[in-house]
Enzyme design. Structure first.
Site, PDB file in Angstrom:
ATOM      1  N   HIS A 110      -6.689  -9.912   2.718  1.00  0.00           N
ATOM      2  CA  HIS A 110      -7.070  -8.556   2.329  1.00  0.00           C
ATOM      3  C   HIS A 110      -8.490  -8.563   1.856  1.00  0.00           C
ATOM      4  O   HIS A 110      -8.814  -8.642   0.986  1.00  0.00           O
ATOM      5  CB  HIS A 110      -6.284  -8.103   1.081  1.00  0.00           C
ATOM      6  CG  HIS A 110      -6.310  -6.606   0.803  1.00  0.00           C
ATOM      7  ND1 HIS A 110      -7.161  -6.341   0.167  1.00  0.00           N
ATOM      8  CD2 HIS A 110      -5.225  -5.933   1.035  1.00  0.00           C
ATOM      9  CE1 HIS A 110      -7.034  -4.718   0.034  1.00  0.00           C
ATOM     10  NE2 HIS A 110      -5.868  -4.452   0.321  1.00  0.00           N
ATOM     11  N   MET A 170       2.783  -8.561  -5.640  1.00  0.00           N
ATOM     12  CA  MET A 170       3.470  -7.525  -6.077  1.00  0.00           C
ATOM     13  C   MET A 170       3.273  -7.302  -7.759  1.00  0.00           C
ATOM     14  O   MET A 170       3.238  -8.287  -8.518  1.00  0.00           O
ATOM     15  CB  MET A 170       5.234  -8.126  -6.260  1.00  0.00           C
ATOM     16  CG  MET A 170       6.139  -6.936  -6.770  1.00  0.00           C
ATOM     17  SD  MET A 170       6.195  -5.628  -6.127  1.00  0.00           S
ATOM     18  CE  MET A 170       7.276  -4.483  -6.905  1.00  0.00           C
ATOM     19  N   CYS A 198       4.294   2.984  -4.491  1.00  0.00           N
ATOM     20  CA  CYS A 198       4.920   1.978  -3.790  1.00  0.00           C
ATOM     21  C   CYS A 198       4.806   1.973  -2.033  1.00  0.00           C
ATOM     22  O   CYS A 198       4.610   1.034  -1.464  1.00  0.00           O
ATOM     23  CB  CYS A 198       6.318   1.805  -4.022  1.00  0.00           C
ATOM     24  SG  CYS A 198       6.620   1.719  -5.792  1.00  0.00           S
ATOM     25  N   CYS A 212       2.532   0.274   0.584  1.00  0.00           N
ATOM     26  CA  CYS A 212       2.727  -1.103   1.012  1.00  0.00           C
ATOM     27  C   CYS A 212       4.157  -1.245   1.555  1.00  0.00           C
ATOM     28  O   CYS A 212       4.012  -1.885   2.737  1.00  0.00           O
ATOM     29  CB  CYS A 212       2.650  -2.431  -0.026  1.00  0.00           C
ATOM     30  SG  CYS A 212       0.825  -2.485  -0.445  1.00  0.00           S
ATOM     31  N   HIS A 213       5.135  -0.628   1.227  1.00  0.00           N
ATOM     32  CA  HIS A 213       6.430  -0.576   1.858  1.00  0.00           C
ATOM     33  C   HIS A 213       6.544   0.361   2.868  1.00  0.00           C
ATOM     34  O   HIS A 213       7.632   0.276   3.579  1.00  0.00           O
ATOM     35  CB  HIS A 213       7.370  -0.627   0.624  1.00  0.00           C
ATOM     36  CG  HIS A 213       7.196  -1.789  -0.363  1.00  0.00           C
ATOM     37  ND1 HIS A 213       7.507  -2.868  -0.273  1.00  0.00           N
ATOM     38  CD2 HIS A 213       6.831  -1.679  -1.710  1.00  0.00           C
ATOM     39  CE1 HIS A 213       7.440  -3.837  -1.315  1.00  0.00           C
ATOM     40  NE2 HIS A 213       6.931  -2.981  -2.198  1.00  0.00           N
ATOM     41  N   HIS A 273      -4.666  -4.000   8.694  1.00  0.00           N
ATOM     42  CA  HIS A 273      -5.126  -3.082   7.486  1.00  0.00           C
ATOM     43  C   HIS A 273      -6.777  -3.019   7.206  1.00  0.00           C
ATOM     44  O   HIS A 273      -7.082  -2.127   8.083  1.00  0.00           O
ATOM     45  CB  HIS A 273      -4.752  -4.171   6.405  1.00  0.00           C
ATOM     46  CG  HIS A 273      -4.673  -3.392   4.939  1.00  0.00           C
ATOM     47  ND1 HIS A 273      -3.925  -2.391   4.682  1.00  0.00           N
ATOM     48  CD2 HIS A 273      -5.552  -3.528   3.691  1.00  0.00           C
ATOM     49  CE1 HIS A 273      -4.092  -1.801   3.446  1.00  0.00           C
ATOM     50  NE2 HIS A 273      -5.086  -2.609   2.826  1.00  0.00           N
TER      51      HIS A 273
END
Length: 581
Positions: free
Chosen positions: A406, A126, A85, A88-89, A364
Site C-alpha cells: 500500500h 483490519m 467498510c 476495501c470489501h 490500488h
C-alpha cells in the site's frame, strides 16, 4: 488457549482499510460557493435509506439464515458499511484489499466470530473499531449481523444523472484572469477533514488555515491541475469539487456528483493539454468519466466491467488510482478487481481510443519513478507491484513483494548501492520493499526487490521521502497496537542497514482526549525540509497536524484548531502538481 484462538481468528481476518465509501448528502441548497448541496440525484433517491421511525418493520431478507434486523437497523448499518467498510470489501462485498463478506461466508462464521474482528482488528490492516473507540458494542453487533444479510445492489449512474448534479458557482468568464491573493500557492496544503466533509487549505509557510471548504464526505485525494491553478478533490461519496486557487480566498467554483462512491480524480498534464481534461473514477458504478477540466461538464463514460486477468467475469471492477502520463496525452486508469490498467487517449473524447494492459488483480494506488516514465502500482491482495512503461505503452514487469502493498504514491530515492529505486510499505506485514527503477544505468537491479527493510509492523498506509531529504518515513496507521499506530519509523537512506528511529508523533501533538490518535501520511513541504503528519482521532475528539523538522527529526510545530475534524490525507500543491515523492 485464548492466544491460539485469537491467532486462528487473525489468520482468517477480514482485512480491510475500511477508509471508504458512500454518504448521502443532506442540507440546504447552496447560496454561495462551498456550501453543501441538497440536491439528491435520482439514483441516490432510489437507494437512499428509509426514514427512521419508532416500531420499524423487520427487514425482509431472502437469506433465511441471516440474523434478524429491523428495517431501521438495516438502513443504519448500510450507511455505516458504505462509510467505513465498502472501500476495501466492495459494494457487493466480493472483497479486494479486504476479504469477501458475502453471506455464504459470513453466515457460517456467525455473529460472535465476526464481532471479534470488527471489534479488535488484525495486524494485517483490519481496523480495531471497538477498542479504538470509533464503534461501541451495539454498533459492532449491528455490523456483525448486517454482513450476514444479502448486500443491496445500488443503481447505475448515467451521464444525464451527472449533468443534473453539476453546478458552476462561478462561470469561467467571471473567474480571475490572474492570481488575486498573496499566498505562496506552491507551499499550500490541501488537508482532508474526513468526517466533516471538508478540506482545510493551510499555508505551509505560516501554518495558518486559509479556508475551510465544503466538499464530499471523506475526501480521498486532492489533485492539482498542470498549471497549478485548479485543485480537484473527490470524496468517497463521489462528489467532485473544483477549487480555484487564484481567487482572493480560494473556494469552490464548480462541483459534480460522478456516481455513488469514488476514490480518484486526475487532470491532463501533457504539453498543450494543461487543465483541459479531467477524469474521475468511481467504485460504484464501476466506471470512469471524462470531463471538461474547467467546468466539470461530463463528456464520456467508460464502464470497467469485464474479464479479469484470470479470464473470469467481474461485475464490480472499481476504479482505483488514476495518473496522467507525462509521455503522451493519456490517462492510466486502474481497474481494481480485473487487474487491468486502461490507457486512455484523451485527444478525441467522441472517438475514444483505449488500450488495456494485463497487470495483476486488485490494483490500488501507485506513482511514477523519478524519471516520470514508469508507473509503479500496487496489486495489493495479489502481493505484487505492476510496472507500466508509459513511453512504450506496455507492461515492464510484475514484481512479487510483501503482503498487501500500500504505497500511496510510493517513495523515490537513490540507493547508495543499487541506484535509483522506488519503495512501498504494506498493510499485511512489516516488510518495506525497495525496487530498482533504472533499466539503463542499473540493468541488473531493474524491476527487482533489491532490499527489504523491516518496519514496525503491518497496517502501513503511506511511505514518503523527498529529493532533498535523506530520510524515509513510514507510518503504521492501521496497526491495532496503539503504540505502533501512534508513531512512525524513519530510516536513514544513506545507511539502510541501520534500524529505523521510532518517533512518537501522537505524543508531540499533546492531545488531551482519549481515542485512537492514529498517525497517518507523511507529506513534505515544497522545500523538503518539513514533514507533516496527521494525528487522526475520532470525530468528537481533538485532532492535530504535527510538523517535523526533517533534518533533526524533531517535532517543530503542532497545528490545532477546532475546525480540524479528523484530518487524514495532506497534499502539498507543488509536490502534487509535479509528482514529487
Amino acid at each position: 488457549m485464548r492466544t491460539r484462538k485469537l491467532a486462528s481468528l487473525v489468520a482468517l481476518a477480514l482485512s480491510s482499510l475500511a477508509l471508504g465509501a458512500m454518504a448521502q448528502q443532506a442540507g440546504g441548497e447552496p447560496a454561495k460557493p462551498g456550501e453543501p448541496t441538497t440536491s439528491i440525484t435520482s439514483p441516490e433517491a432510489k437507494y437512499g435509506s428509509a426514514p427512521y421511525a419508532a416500531g420499524s418493520a423487520m427487514h425482509q431478507t431472502s437469506n433465511p439464515k441471516a440474523p434478524p434486523m429491523t428495517q431501521e437497523e438495516f438502513d443504519r448499518a448500510r450507511q455505516i458499511y458504505f462509510e467505513r467498510c465498502a472501500g476495501c470489501h466492495g459494494v457487493l462485498r466480493k472483497g479486494a484489499t479486504g476479504k469477501p463478506l458475502t453471506p455464504d461466508i459470513t453466515v457460517d462464521k456467525g455473529t460472535e466470530y465476526l464481532k471479534v474482528f470488527i471489534g479488535y482488528g488484525s495486524p494485517a490492516g483490519m481496523p480495531n473499531w471497538l477498542t479504538s473507540g470509533e464503534f461501541d458494542e451495539k454498533t459492532v453487533d449491528l455490523m456483525a449481523r448486517y454482513i450476514q444479510h444479502d448486500p443491496p445492489t445500488p443503481p447505475e449512474f448515467s451521464l444525464e444523472d451527472m449533468e443534473k448534479s453539476r453546478k458552476e458557482y462561478i462561470p469561467v468568464a467571471k473567474r480571475p484572469t490572474r492570481k488575486m491573493n498573496n499566498y505562496n500557492l506552491n507551499n499550500l496544503f490541501s488537508v482532508t477533514l474526513r468526517d466533516a466533509g471538508e478540506i482545510a487549505l493551510i499555508d505551509g509557510d505560516t501554518k495558518q488555515i486559509v479556508n475551510i471548504i465544503k466538499t464530499g464526505y471523506a475526501v480521498h485525494i486532492s489533485r492539482m491541475s498542470a498549471s497549478g491553478r485548479y485543485l480537484y478533490v473527490i470524496g468517497r461519496d463521489a462528489r467532485l469539487n473544483l477549487i480555484d486557487l487564484w481567487m482572493e480566498k480560494p473556494d469552490n467554483v464548480a462541483e459534480i456528483k460522478v456516481g455513488l462512491e469514488a476514490r480518484s480524480v486526475e487532470t491532463s498534464k501533457f504539453k498543450g493539454w494543461e487543465d483541459k481534461i479531467a477524469v474521475a473514477g468511481t467504485y460504484w458504478p464501476p466506471q470512469f468519466v471524462l470531463m471538461d477540466g474547467d467546468t466539470l461538464k461530463p463528456k464520456k463514460i467508460v464502464a470497467t466491467r469485464g474479464m479479469t486477468v484470470d479470464n473470469e467475469y467481474h461485475p464490480e471492477p472499481r476504479v482505483a488510482a488514476i495518473v496522467a502520463s507525462h509521455q503522451k496525452p493519456e490517462f492510466l486508469v486502474n481497474a481494481k478487481e480485473t487487474g487491468k490498467i486502461w490507457m486512455v487517449d484523451y485527444t478525441d473524447l467522441t472517438n475514444l481510443k483505449l488500450k488495456q494492459l494485463d497487470a495483476a488483480k486488485f490494483l490500488h494506488d501507485g506513482g511514477f519513478d523519478s524519471t516520470r516514465r514508469y508507473f509503479l502500482t500496487a496489486a495489493n491482495s495479489s502481493d505484487k507491484i505492476a510496472v507500466v512503461d508509459t513511453k512504450e505503452s506496455k507492461m515492464a514487469a510484475v514484481i512479487p513483494v510483501g503482503k498487501i502493498p500500500h504505497p500511496g504514491r510510493g517513495a523515490n530515492f537513490k540507493h547508495p548501492k543499487f541506484g535509483p529505486v522506488w519503495a512501498t510499505s504494506g498493510l499485511g506485514d512489516e516488510s518495506i520493499a525497495i525496487i530498482g527503477t533504472d533499466p539503463k544505468g542499473h540493468k541488473a537491479n531493474a524491476w527487482k526487490v533489491v532490499q527489504s527493510l523491516k518496519g514496525q509492523g503491518g497496517g502501513s498506509l503511506f511511505i514518503k521521502t523527498h529529493p532533498k531529504s535523506s530520510n524515509l518515513w513510514v507510518d503504521t496507521t492501521l496497526n491495532p497496537d496503539a503504540k505502533i499506530s501512534q508513531s512512525v519509523a524513519v530510516f536513514d537512506i544513506k545507511d539502510l542497514s541501520k534500524p529505523p528511529q521510532i518517533i512518537d508523533i501522537a505524543a508531540c501533538a499533546g492531545l488531551k482526549d482519549d481515542g485512537a490518535k492514529r498517525v497517518v501520511q507523511p507529506e513534505y513541504n515544497q522545500k523538503g525540509d518539513e514533514v507533516w503528519f496527521s494525528v487522526w482521532s475520532a470525530k468528537d475528539k481533538e485532532s492535530a497536524i504535527v510538523v517535523v523538522d526533517d533534518k533533526t527529526r524533531t517535532c517543530k510545530t503542532t497545528i490545532k484548531d477546532a475546525k480540524l475534524v479528523t484530518p487524514t490525507g495532506k497534499f502539498n500543491v507543488f509536490n502534487t502538481q509535479h509528482d514529487v515523492y
